[in-house]
Design an enzyme around this catalytic site. Structure first.
Site, PDB file in Angstrom:
ATOM      1  N   LYS A  57       3.354 -11.158  18.881  1.00 46.62           N
ATOM      2  CA  LYS A  57       3.902 -10.377  17.894  1.00 46.62           C
ATOM      3  C   LYS A  57       3.216  -8.861  17.774  1.00 46.62           C
ATOM      4  O   LYS A  57       2.065  -8.833  18.116  1.00 46.62           O
ATOM      5  CB  LYS A  57       3.329 -11.283  16.691  1.00 46.62           C
ATOM      6  CG  LYS A  57       3.922 -12.714  16.523  1.00 46.62           C
ATOM      7  CD  LYS A  57       5.350 -12.976  16.359  1.00 46.62           C
ATOM      8  CE  LYS A  57       6.040 -14.207  16.300  1.00 46.62           C
ATOM      9  NZ  LYS A  57       7.347 -14.272  16.013  1.00 46.62           N
ATOM     10  N   THR A  70       3.393 -16.773  20.798  1.00 45.15           N
ATOM     11  CA  THR A  70       4.575 -16.038  20.722  1.00 45.15           C
ATOM     12  C   THR A  70       3.912 -14.881  20.316  1.00 45.15           C
ATOM     13  O   THR A  70       3.208 -14.391  19.341  1.00 45.15           O
ATOM     14  CB  THR A  70       5.546 -16.286  19.795  1.00 45.15           C
ATOM     15  OG1 THR A  70       6.078 -17.721  20.157  1.00 45.15           O
ATOM     16  CG2 THR A  70       6.822 -15.331  19.837  1.00 45.15           C
ATOM     17  N   ASP A 102       9.218 -13.395  22.606  1.00 45.39           N
ATOM     18  CA  ASP A 102      10.296 -13.694  21.365  1.00 45.39           C
ATOM     19  C   ASP A 102      11.653 -13.691  21.919  1.00 45.39           C
ATOM     20  O   ASP A 102      11.962 -13.298  22.675  1.00 45.39           O
ATOM     21  CB  ASP A 102      10.255 -12.956  20.278  1.00 45.39           C
ATOM     22  CG  ASP A 102      10.105 -13.738  18.823  1.00 45.39           C
ATOM     23  OD1 ASP A 102      11.173 -14.478  18.900  1.00 45.39           O
ATOM     24  OD2 ASP A 102       9.211 -13.630  18.167  1.00 45.39           O
ATOM     25  N   GLU A 103      12.396 -14.716  21.185  1.00 42.46           N
ATOM     26  CA  GLU A 103      13.774 -14.691  21.625  1.00 42.46           C
ATOM     27  C   GLU A 103      14.637 -13.651  21.704  1.00 42.46           C
ATOM     28  O   GLU A 103      15.572 -13.561  22.421  1.00 42.46           O
ATOM     29  CB  GLU A 103      14.702 -15.921  20.656  1.00 42.46           C
ATOM     30  CG  GLU A 103      14.890 -15.384  19.434  1.00 42.46           C
ATOM     31  CD  GLU A 103      13.737 -15.852  18.361  1.00 42.46           C
ATOM     32  OE1 GLU A 103      13.530 -15.808  17.137  1.00 42.46           O
ATOM     33  OE2 GLU A 103      12.502 -15.841  19.002  1.00 42.46           O
ATOM     34  N   LYS A 130       7.190  -9.085  17.450  1.00 44.33           N
ATOM     35  CA  LYS A 130       8.334  -9.404  18.416  1.00 44.33           C
ATOM     36  C   LYS A 130       8.908  -8.204  18.923  1.00 44.33           C
ATOM     37  O   LYS A 130       9.421  -8.297  20.087  1.00 44.33           O
ATOM     38  CB  LYS A 130       9.370 -10.413  17.857  1.00 44.33           C
ATOM     39  CG  LYS A 130      10.228  -9.856  16.645  1.00 44.33           C
ATOM     40  CD  LYS A 130      11.152 -10.911  16.213  1.00 44.33           C
ATOM     41  CE  LYS A 130      10.632 -12.049  15.529  1.00 44.33           C
ATOM     42  NZ  LYS A 130      11.686 -12.920  15.213  1.00 44.33           N
ATOM     43  N   SER A 181       6.651 -25.165  16.976  1.00 44.22           N
ATOM     44  CA  SER A 181       6.458 -23.741  16.737  1.00 44.22           C
ATOM     45  C   SER A 181       6.941 -23.317  15.458  1.00 44.22           C
ATOM     46  O   SER A 181       7.549 -24.013  14.861  1.00 44.22           O
ATOM     47  CB  SER A 181       6.927 -22.772  17.973  1.00 44.22           C
ATOM     48  OG  SER A 181       8.260 -22.878  17.633  1.00 44.22           O
ATOM     49  N   HIS A 195      12.367 -25.777  21.831  1.00 40.66           N
ATOM     50  CA  HIS A 195      11.891 -25.859  20.446  1.00 40.66           C
ATOM     51  C   HIS A 195      12.339 -26.884  19.540  1.00 40.66           C
ATOM     52  O   HIS A 195      13.740 -26.990  19.970  1.00 40.66           O
ATOM     53  CB  HIS A 195      11.904 -24.478  20.040  1.00 40.66           C
ATOM     54  CG  HIS A 195      11.410 -23.401  20.551  1.00 40.66           C
ATOM     55  ND1 HIS A 195      10.251 -22.490  19.905  1.00 40.66           N
ATOM     56  CD2 HIS A 195      11.202 -22.709  21.827  1.00 40.66           C
ATOM     57  CE1 HIS A 195       9.643 -21.577  20.559  1.00 40.66           C
ATOM     58  NE2 HIS A 195      10.355 -21.780  21.660  1.00 40.66           N
ATOM     59  N   HIS A 211      14.762 -21.606  24.554  1.00 36.70           N
ATOM     60  CA  HIS A 211      14.691 -21.248  22.931  1.00 36.70           C
ATOM     61  C   HIS A 211      15.884 -21.621  22.298  1.00 36.70           C
ATOM     62  O   HIS A 211      16.972 -21.372  22.897  1.00 36.70           O
ATOM     63  CB  HIS A 211      14.408 -19.890  22.547  1.00 36.70           C
ATOM     64  CG  HIS A 211      13.887 -19.786  21.191  1.00 36.70           C
ATOM     65  ND1 HIS A 211      14.849 -19.368  20.057  1.00 36.70           N
ATOM     66  CD2 HIS A 211      12.719 -19.484  20.604  1.00 36.70           C
ATOM     67  CE1 HIS A 211      14.057 -19.309  19.186  1.00 36.70           C
ATOM     68  NE2 HIS A 211      12.684 -19.309  19.333  1.00 36.70           N
ATOM     69  N   ARG A 212      15.863 -22.126  21.134  1.00 33.58           N
ATOM     70  CA  ARG A 212      17.306 -22.433  20.634  1.00 33.58           C
ATOM     71  C   ARG A 212      17.695 -21.561  19.455  1.00 33.58           C
ATOM     72  O   ARG A 212      18.376 -22.044  18.569  1.00 33.58           O
ATOM     73  CB  ARG A 212      16.852 -23.967  19.992  1.00 33.58           C
ATOM     74  CG  ARG A 212      15.997 -24.012  18.770  1.00 33.58           C
ATOM     75  CD  ARG A 212      15.656 -25.347  18.170  1.00 33.58           C
ATOM     76  NE  ARG A 212      14.690 -25.393  16.977  1.00 33.58           N
ATOM     77  CZ  ARG A 212      14.475 -26.334  16.143  1.00 33.58           C
ATOM     78  NH1 ARG A 212      15.402 -27.448  16.112  1.00 33.58           N
ATOM     79  NH2 ARG A 212      13.732 -26.193  15.105  1.00 33.58           N
TER      80      ARG A 212
END
EC number: 4.1.1.39
Length: 453
Positions: free
Chosen positions: A175, A173, A203-204, A177, A379, A327, A294-295
């Protein structure tokens, strides 16, 4: 004192407060192969019998209301009502019990996770007769499973697309973010992919903000993908987050990703919603895109032990709605995750047939028939020293997703990616040679350090 009732002239109709258990508690009921089965953890208000509370859950999540209504006579409640068919205590919890409820399949729209959840959990969780309520598990019958497309492609098709076999996939991911310009973001993507990772990730909460609009990000990430592929000879990808404020905008972003020729897009399925997620999943299958899920927001729903929904239910719902990755927690690292419970829902994501196993939190046997599997993504808070444990716990069919564990390398992003790849290949090689990763993991990583930054 019994409640006051009013008799309707000529029809013998009686209104008034009724006990739910008279209609909805049916311990003699034998469940059907076509029933959707639910296991609820119930914490009732003091003084209320378990049978009444279990029946109330069945009623309020199916055909019931607080009284008899005259239109009950215009349908068949025995055909359409939910039934509380079994109650069992929760070990160590005197004030809780598990209520098992069976729902007839006709209560649900085909191929709609949205409708399924609206029915089962949409209203009953605010019922004041309950102190708390948690949906622990669902059994989805084969007849209902077959109304869903499921994941756009599944595990085997993804491996064939990527031409990568025999090991977990590696991701990172990007960063920080938030705050990077699109060009600097693309630079970080290139360095990580060039160093040996298979994927990098938005990122989400990276959507389309003033500091980096989505179209600019997509273009610079596509450039990074093609440049790293040319230099490494491997197929690479970046999870381009297509989540947006409207379904139309989400699909527009996915269309642009397809036009760029990239292999994968991403969606935040809980904040985006199941209707949007299913729509995107269908688009991805029709157009050859992989879909990373993504959750974000899951802990709002699943973290409390006595209220909400367990993540295994959300994982099953995702497999039905559609996604190629999701995830799943790590067991190690900075986020919560119990090993047996986590591996229970990891198997529910990957396998075709999963037996009931209460020690792993699986309340029902689940048959997914031909629905493709989903790769679990480990993750958050992991680094190279976790690699032996992650390889042992998750096996080959997984994605190991590092963020700070790659970008935090003191020599930079590319050396961090090299370290991840070398550590993974060392662990896979050691495992294939029969070495014990649990006891020899530290030694394996130290040996690998000789050939890695």
């Amino acid at each position: 004192m019994s409640p006051q009732t009013e008799t309707k002239a000529g029809v013998g109709f009686k209104a008034g407060v009724k006990e739910y258990k008279l209609t909805y508690y049916t311990p003699e009921y034998e469940t059907k192969d076509t029933d959707i089965l639910a296991a609820f953890r119930v914490t009732p208000q003091p003084g209320v019998p378990p049978e009444e509370r279990g029946a109330a859950v069945a009623a309020e999540s199916s055909t019931g209301t607080w009284t008899t209504v005259w239109t009950d006579g215009l349908t068949s409640l025995d055909r359409y009502k939910g039934r509380c068919y079994h109650i069992e205590p929760v070990p160590g919890e005197e004030d809780q019990f598990i209520a098992y409820v069976a729902y007839p399949l006709d209560l649900f729209e085909e191929g709609s996770v949205t409708n399924m959840f609206t029915s089962i959990v949409g209203n009953v969780f605010g019922f004041k007769a309950l102190r708390a309520l948690r949906l622990e598990d669902l059994r989805i019958p084969v007849a209902y499973v077959k109304t869903f497309q499921g994941p756009p492609h599944g595990i085997q098709v993804e491996r064939d697309k990527l031409n990568k076999y025999g090991r977990p996939l590696l991701g990172c991911t990007i960063k920080p973010k938030l705050g990077l310009s699109a060009k600097n973001y693309g630079r970080a993507v290139y360095e990580c992919l060039r160093g040996g990772l298979d994927f990098t990730k938005d990122d989400e909460n990276v959507n389309s903000q003033p500091f980096m609009r989505w179209r600019d990000r997509f273009l610079f990430c596509a450039e990074a993908i093609y440049k790293s592929q040319a230099e490494t000879g491997e197929i690479k990808g970046h999870y381009l987050n297509a989540t947006a404020g409207t379904c139309e905008e989400m699909i527009k972003r996915a269309v642009f990703a397809r036009e760029l020729g990239v292999p994968i897009v991403m969606h935040d399925y809980l904040t985006g919603g199941f209707t949007a997620n299913t729509s995107l999943s269908h688009y991805c299958r029709d157009n050859g895109l992989l879909l990373h899920i993504h959750r974000a927001m899951h802990a709002v729903i699943d973290r409390q032990k006595n209220h909400g929904m367990h993540f295994r239910v959300l994982a099953k719902a995702l497999r039905m709605s559609g996604g190629d990755h999701i995830h799943s927690g790590t067991v190690v690292g900075k986020l919560e995750g119990e090993r047996d419970i986590t591996l229970g829902f990891v198997d529910l994501l990957r396998d075709d047939y999963i037996e009931k196993d209460r020690s792993r939190g699986i309340y029902f046997t689940q048959d997914w028939v031909s629905l493709p599997g989903v790769l679990p993504v480990a993750s958050r808070g992991i680094h190279v020293w976790h690699m032996p444990a992650l390889t042992e716990i998750f096996g080959d069919d997984s994605v190991l997703q590092f963020g700070g564990g790659t970008l935090g390398h003191p020599w930079g992003n590319a050396p961090g990616a090299v370290a991840n790849r070398v550590a993974l290949e060392a662990c896979v090689k050691a495992r294939n040679e029969g070495r014990d990763l649990a006891s020899e993991g530290g030694e394996i990583i130290r040996e690998a350090c000789k050939w890695s930054p």
